[in-house]
Write a protein that holds these residues in place. Structure first.
Motif, PDB file in Angstrom:
ATOM      1  N   PRO A  81       6.402  -2.618 -21.933  1.00  0.00           N
ATOM      2  CA  PRO A  81       5.280  -3.299 -23.101  1.00  0.00           C
ATOM      3  C   PRO A  81       4.207  -3.774 -22.177  1.00  0.00           C
ATOM      4  O   PRO A  81       3.995  -3.838 -21.030  1.00  0.00           O
ATOM      5  CB  PRO A  81       6.074  -4.594 -23.181  1.00  0.00           C
ATOM      6  N   GLY A  82       3.079  -3.840 -23.076  1.00  0.00           N
ATOM      7  CA  GLY A  82       1.736  -4.457 -22.635  1.00  0.00           C
ATOM      8  C   GLY A  82       0.858  -3.333 -22.323  1.00  0.00           C
ATOM      9  O   GLY A  82      -0.290  -3.313 -22.474  1.00  0.00           O
ATOM     10  N   LEU A  83       1.211  -2.029 -22.083  1.00  0.00           N
ATOM     11  CA  LEU A  83       0.216  -1.001 -21.752  1.00  0.00           C
ATOM     12  C   LEU A  83      -0.347  -0.348 -22.831  1.00  0.00           C
ATOM     13  O   LEU A  83       0.463  -0.496 -24.192  1.00  0.00           O
ATOM     14  CB  LEU A  83       0.810   0.072 -21.042  1.00  0.00           C
ATOM     15  N   ALA A  84      -1.637  -0.137 -23.018  1.00  0.00           N
ATOM     16  CA  ALA A  84      -2.267   0.200 -24.381  1.00  0.00           C
ATOM     17  C   ALA A  84      -3.298   0.988 -24.385  1.00  0.00           C
ATOM     18  O   ALA A  84      -3.463   1.748 -25.359  1.00  0.00           O
ATOM     19  CB  ALA A  84      -3.032  -1.294 -25.183  1.00  0.00           C
ATOM     20  N   HIS A  85      -3.509   1.533 -23.225  1.00  0.00           N
ATOM     21  CA  HIS A  85      -4.644   2.675 -22.955  1.00  0.00           C
ATOM     22  C   HIS A  85      -4.123   3.657 -22.146  1.00  0.00           C
ATOM     23  O   HIS A  85      -3.541   3.246 -21.087  1.00  0.00           O
ATOM     24  CB  HIS A  85      -6.047   2.168 -22.523  1.00  0.00           C
ATOM     25  N   VAL A  86      -4.610   5.048 -22.418  1.00  0.00           N
ATOM     26  CA  VAL A  86      -3.940   6.010 -21.525  1.00  0.00           C
ATOM     27  C   VAL A  86      -5.026   6.932 -21.082  1.00  0.00           C
ATOM     28  O   VAL A  86      -5.988   7.473 -21.711  1.00  0.00           O
ATOM     29  CB  VAL A  86      -3.277   6.927 -22.485  1.00  0.00           C
ATOM     30  N   PHE A  87      -5.263   7.181 -19.616  1.00  0.00           N
ATOM     31  CA  PHE A  87      -6.197   7.954 -19.109  1.00  0.00           C
ATOM     32  C   PHE A  87      -5.622   9.036 -18.413  1.00  0.00           C
ATOM     33  O   PHE A  87      -4.825   9.071 -17.612  1.00  0.00           O
ATOM     34  CB  PHE A  87      -6.963   7.102 -17.951  1.00  0.00           C
ATOM     35  N   PHE A  88      -6.109  10.269 -18.785  1.00  0.00           N
ATOM     36  CA  PHE A  88      -5.332  11.405 -18.255  1.00  0.00           C
ATOM     37  C   PHE A  88      -6.153  12.017 -16.903  1.00  0.00           C
ATOM     38  O   PHE A  88      -7.225  12.044 -16.806  1.00  0.00           O
ATOM     39  CB  PHE A  88      -5.815  12.597 -19.599  1.00  0.00           C
ATOM     40  N   SER A  89      -5.383  12.571 -16.255  1.00  0.00           N
ATOM     41  CA  SER A  89      -5.840  13.158 -14.920  1.00  0.00           C
ATOM     42  C   SER A  89      -4.665  14.475 -14.665  1.00  0.00           C
ATOM     43  O   SER A  89      -4.036  14.683 -15.665  1.00  0.00           O
ATOM     44  CB  SER A  89      -6.037  12.471 -13.846  1.00  0.00           C
ATOM     45  N   ASP A  90      -4.691  15.032 -13.252  1.00  0.00           N
ATOM     46  CA  ASP A  90      -4.104  16.185 -13.011  1.00  0.00           C
ATOM     47  C   ASP A  90      -2.837  16.119 -12.111  1.00  0.00           C
ATOM     48  O   ASP A  90      -2.088  17.339 -11.951  1.00  0.00           O
ATOM     49  CB  ASP A  90      -5.237  17.339 -12.633  1.00  0.00           C
ATOM     50  N   SER A  91      -2.724  15.091 -11.269  1.00  0.00           N
ATOM     51  CA  SER A  91      -1.826  14.984 -10.523  1.00  0.00           C
ATOM     52  C   SER A  91      -1.392  13.714 -10.220  1.00  0.00           C
ATOM     53  O   SER A  91      -2.027  12.780 -10.348  1.00  0.00           O
ATOM     54  CB  SER A  91      -2.265  15.765  -9.099  1.00  0.00           C
ATOM     55  N   GLY A  92      -0.419  13.532  -9.353  1.00  0.00           N
ATOM     56  CA  GLY A  92       0.162  12.133  -9.108  1.00  0.00           C
ATOM     57  C   GLY A  92      -1.057  11.369  -8.155  1.00  0.00           C
ATOM     58  O   GLY A  92      -1.299  10.193  -8.540  1.00  0.00           O
ATOM     59  N   SER A  93      -1.287  12.117  -7.215  1.00  0.00           N
ATOM     60  CA  SER A  93      -2.389  11.505  -6.446  1.00  0.00           C
ATOM     61  C   SER A  93      -3.788  11.009  -7.240  1.00  0.00           C
ATOM     62  O   SER A  93      -4.179  10.115  -7.210  1.00  0.00           O
ATOM     63  CB  SER A  93      -2.912  12.436  -5.438  1.00  0.00           C
ATOM     64  N   THR A  94      -4.144  11.818  -8.103  1.00  0.00           N
ATOM     65  CA  THR A  94      -5.436  11.644  -9.089  1.00  0.00           C
ATOM     66  C   THR A  94      -5.144  10.508  -9.862  1.00  0.00           C
ATOM     67  O   THR A  94      -5.928   9.463 -10.292  1.00  0.00           O
ATOM     68  CB  THR A  94      -5.766  12.642  -9.876  1.00  0.00           C
ATOM     69  N   SER A  95      -3.627  10.405 -10.295  1.00  0.00           N
ATOM     70  CA  SER A  95      -3.298   9.193 -11.165  1.00  0.00           C
ATOM     71  C   SER A  95      -3.475   7.820 -10.555  1.00  0.00           C
ATOM     72  O   SER A  95      -3.754   6.846 -11.105  1.00  0.00           O
ATOM     73  CB  SER A  95      -1.860   9.052 -11.774  1.00  0.00           C
ATOM     74  N   VAL A  96      -3.159   8.009  -9.047  1.00  0.00           N
ATOM     75  CA  VAL A  96      -3.307   6.754  -8.077  1.00  0.00           C
ATOM     76  C   VAL A  96      -4.834   6.414  -7.976  1.00  0.00           C
ATOM     77  O   VAL A  96      -5.287   5.347  -7.957  1.00  0.00           O
ATOM     78  CB  VAL A  96      -2.608   7.146  -7.130  1.00  0.00           C
ATOM     79  N   GLU A  97      -5.544   7.589  -7.743  1.00  0.00           N
ATOM     80  CA  GLU A  97      -7.112   7.187  -7.520  1.00  0.00           C
ATOM     81  C   GLU A  97      -7.669   6.588  -8.830  1.00  0.00           C
ATOM     82  O   GLU A  97      -8.490   5.637  -8.720  1.00  0.00           O
ATOM     83  CB  GLU A  97      -7.671   8.568  -7.400  1.00  0.00           C
ATOM     84  N   VAL A  98      -7.133   6.832 -10.103  1.00  0.00           N
ATOM     85  CA  VAL A  98      -7.523   6.365 -10.995  1.00  0.00           C
ATOM     86  C   VAL A  98      -7.236   4.945 -11.288  1.00  0.00           C
ATOM     87  O   VAL A  98      -8.025   4.097 -11.737  1.00  0.00           O
ATOM     88  CB  VAL A  98      -7.225   7.040 -12.256  1.00  0.00           C
ATOM     89  N   ALA A  99      -6.086   4.575 -10.779  1.00  0.00           N
ATOM     90  CA  ALA A  99      -5.518   3.316 -11.057  1.00  0.00           C
ATOM     91  C   ALA A  99      -6.148   2.362  -9.881  1.00  0.00           C
ATOM     92  O   ALA A  99      -6.552   1.271 -10.430  1.00  0.00           O
ATOM     93  CB  ALA A  99      -3.966   3.331 -10.433  1.00  0.00           C
ATOM     94  N   LEU A 100      -6.536   2.884  -8.909  1.00  0.00           N
ATOM     95  CA  LEU A 100      -7.156   1.910  -7.820  1.00  0.00           C
ATOM     96  C   LEU A 100      -8.737   1.632  -8.495  1.00  0.00           C
ATOM     97  O   LEU A 100      -9.139   0.523  -8.277  1.00  0.00           O
ATOM     98  CB  LEU A 100      -7.387   2.609  -6.490  1.00  0.00           C
ATOM     99  N   LYS A 101      -9.321   2.742  -8.972  1.00  0.00           N
ATOM    100  CA  LYS A 101     -10.578   2.652  -9.435  1.00  0.00           C
ATOM    101  C   LYS A 101     -10.633   1.456 -10.786  1.00  0.00           C
ATOM    102  O   LYS A 101     -11.501   0.934 -10.802  1.00  0.00           O
ATOM    103  CB  LYS A 101     -11.275   4.096  -9.836  1.00  0.00           C
ATOM    104  N   MET A 102      -9.809   1.872 -11.592  1.00  0.00           N
ATOM    105  CA  MET A 102      -9.514   1.177 -12.647  1.00  0.00           C
ATOM    106  C   MET A 102      -9.471  -0.395 -12.293  1.00  0.00           C
ATOM    107  O   MET A 102     -10.008  -1.250 -12.839  1.00  0.00           O
ATOM    108  CB  MET A 102      -8.235   1.092 -13.445  1.00  0.00           C
TER     109      MET A 102
END
Ligand SMILES: Cc1ncc(COP(=O)(O)O)c(C=O)c1O
Length: 424
Positions: free
Chosen positions: A97-118
């Protein structure tokens, strides 16, 4: 059949000087890979942990075919499409619960880069530019620069050191040490405001299949909340049932601020990743001030075909016999691991849901343990794909694996211990 050493292809995490020939795979079905000359190899690691239900699940294949005939690719800035919209809503129904927005990317690594940038973008946009990232010792978060920075340092990234940023590293919560981990995190938060803590929840994968208790995750989240630090859960490996529950955070009753998912998101059929976040993080970027935009994209963001595969995966989770298969595999591992606990050639026999691991007793334990490549070769000669992390053998097959196939895998592991292992 193997591709010749003259191939121009450069393979990942491969020392071509030691392993010049690659096995050429032409087909796959269920838990099996088939080479171009008809040899069948049992995929006991789900092709790097991605294939969840089995190779070429008919529902996923059909969804890919249908989507490819309709819309193959479209720019995702200023445009959207039904498969991505449906997937985002479908994910929000099943994540903690609590998550409300979804950002797409292409790999596990990029999902982590996105998380750090967020996380850093959030702090900058709210006018409190916290910079400090905290991570767990032995963690692995991918091979991009941010992922390597927050992951463990070692032989894999020594050459790229000049590119990496510093993080505070918490001691791994090994048995008896969990209070040290939590205390170190509290001390880090008190020393300097922490932007985010990134963790692989409940089990560190590439770091050696190291388990830690749910209570540690709960306590780390409590410290995050006390100090306003964001909790990033990297469920790239643990997601999609691997720990026995759909998500490891859900299993521990922890709700992260940012969640990274990839690998099994499409059932392991196509590359796709998502980074989900809470409204607080999205709202900090939501502004008529264009400098507050979340500046991240990749050309294939939310590729429609990959989204269609992920939607089919969600349908399988909702209506297929997934829970039953996970329960059977969990029990299957437990039954077959039991005898290894008395076997002096092995140690640290462990399991979390559908992930089983054990260490072969050797004098040079660790990722570069000499036994690693020998074990891999030993298993391949028996038509089983296992890729030990040094002297740690782990078994992580697709959920369609049968008891007879598990017998083959564990039979080979027992044999390997006898042929190659030392003793404790
Ligand atoms: C926890 C974790 N994060 C990130 C990654 C990187 O994912 P990818 O290989 O898809 O880039 C992995 C890959 O194994 C992983 O296990």
């Amino acid at each position: 059949m193997t591709s010749p050493a003259t191939s121009p292809v450069w393979h990942p995490f491969t020392q071509h000087a030691l392993q010049p020939n690659m096995i050429e795979i032409a087909r796959a079905e269920g838990a099996w890979l088939e080479t171009s000359d008809g040899r069948r190899i049992l995929d006991a690691i789900s092709s790097w942990w991605v294939v969840t239900h089995g190779h070429r699940h008919p529902r996923i294949v059909a969804a890919i075919e249908a989507q490819a005939a309709q819309l193959d690719q479209v720019i995702f800035a200023g445009f959207t499409h039904e498969p991505a919209e449906r997937l985002a809503r479908g994910l929000l129904d099943i994540v903690p619960p609590g998550l409300a927005h979804v950002f797409f990317s292409d790999s596990g690594s990029t999902s982590v880069e996105v998380a750090l940038k967020m996380a850093l973008g959030y702090w900058r946009n709210v006018g409190e530019p916290r910079r400090r990232i905290v991570a767990l010792e032995h963690g692995y978060h991918g091979d991009t620069v941010g992922g390597m920075s927050v992951g463990a340092r070692g032989v894999f990234n020594a050459a790229y050191e000049p590119l990496l940023f510093d993080v505070v590293r918490l001691p791994f919560p090994a048995p008896g040490l969990k209070q040290e981990t939590v205390a170190a995190f509290r001390a880090a938060c008190e020393a300097e405001p922490v932007a985010a803590l990134i963790v692989e929840p409940l089990i560190l994968g590439a770091g050696g299949m190291l388990l830690y208790p749910e209570s540690v995750l709960v306590e780390l989240q409590r410290v995050c909340a006390e100090h306003g630090a964001l909790l990033i859960a990297d469920e790239v490996m643990t997601g999609w049932g691997r720990t026995g529950a759909l998500f490891a955070c859900g299993k521990a009753g922890v709700a992260p601020d940012i969640l990274c998912l990839a690998k099994g998101l499409t059932g392991g059929s196509l590359p796709l990743a998502v980074t989900l976040c809470t409204p607080r993080i999205f709202e900090a970027h939501h502004s008529t001030d264009r400098s507050k935009t979340f500046f991240h994209s990749s050309s294939y963001t939310a590729n429609p075909i990959a989204c269609a595969a992920a939607n089919a995966n969600l349908e399988i989770w909702h209506s297929g016999p997934v829970a039953e298969r996970i329960a059977a595999l969990t029990q299957g591992h437990a039954d077959r691991l039991a005898p290894f606990r008395q076997n002096h050639r092995f140690t640290n026999v462990r399991q979390l849901g559908t992930i089983a691991a054990l260490d072969v007793c050797v004098p040079d334990a660790g990722y570069l343990a000499g036994i690693g490549p020998k074990l891999q070769q030993f298993f391949l000669e028996r038509d089983i794909l296992l890729r030990p992390l040094g002297n740690t053998i782990y078994v992580m097959p697709p959920y369609c694996v049968t008891p007879a196939e598990l017998d083959l895998i564990y039979g080979a592991i027992g044999e390997a211990g006898g042929a190659l292992g030392g003793s404790s």
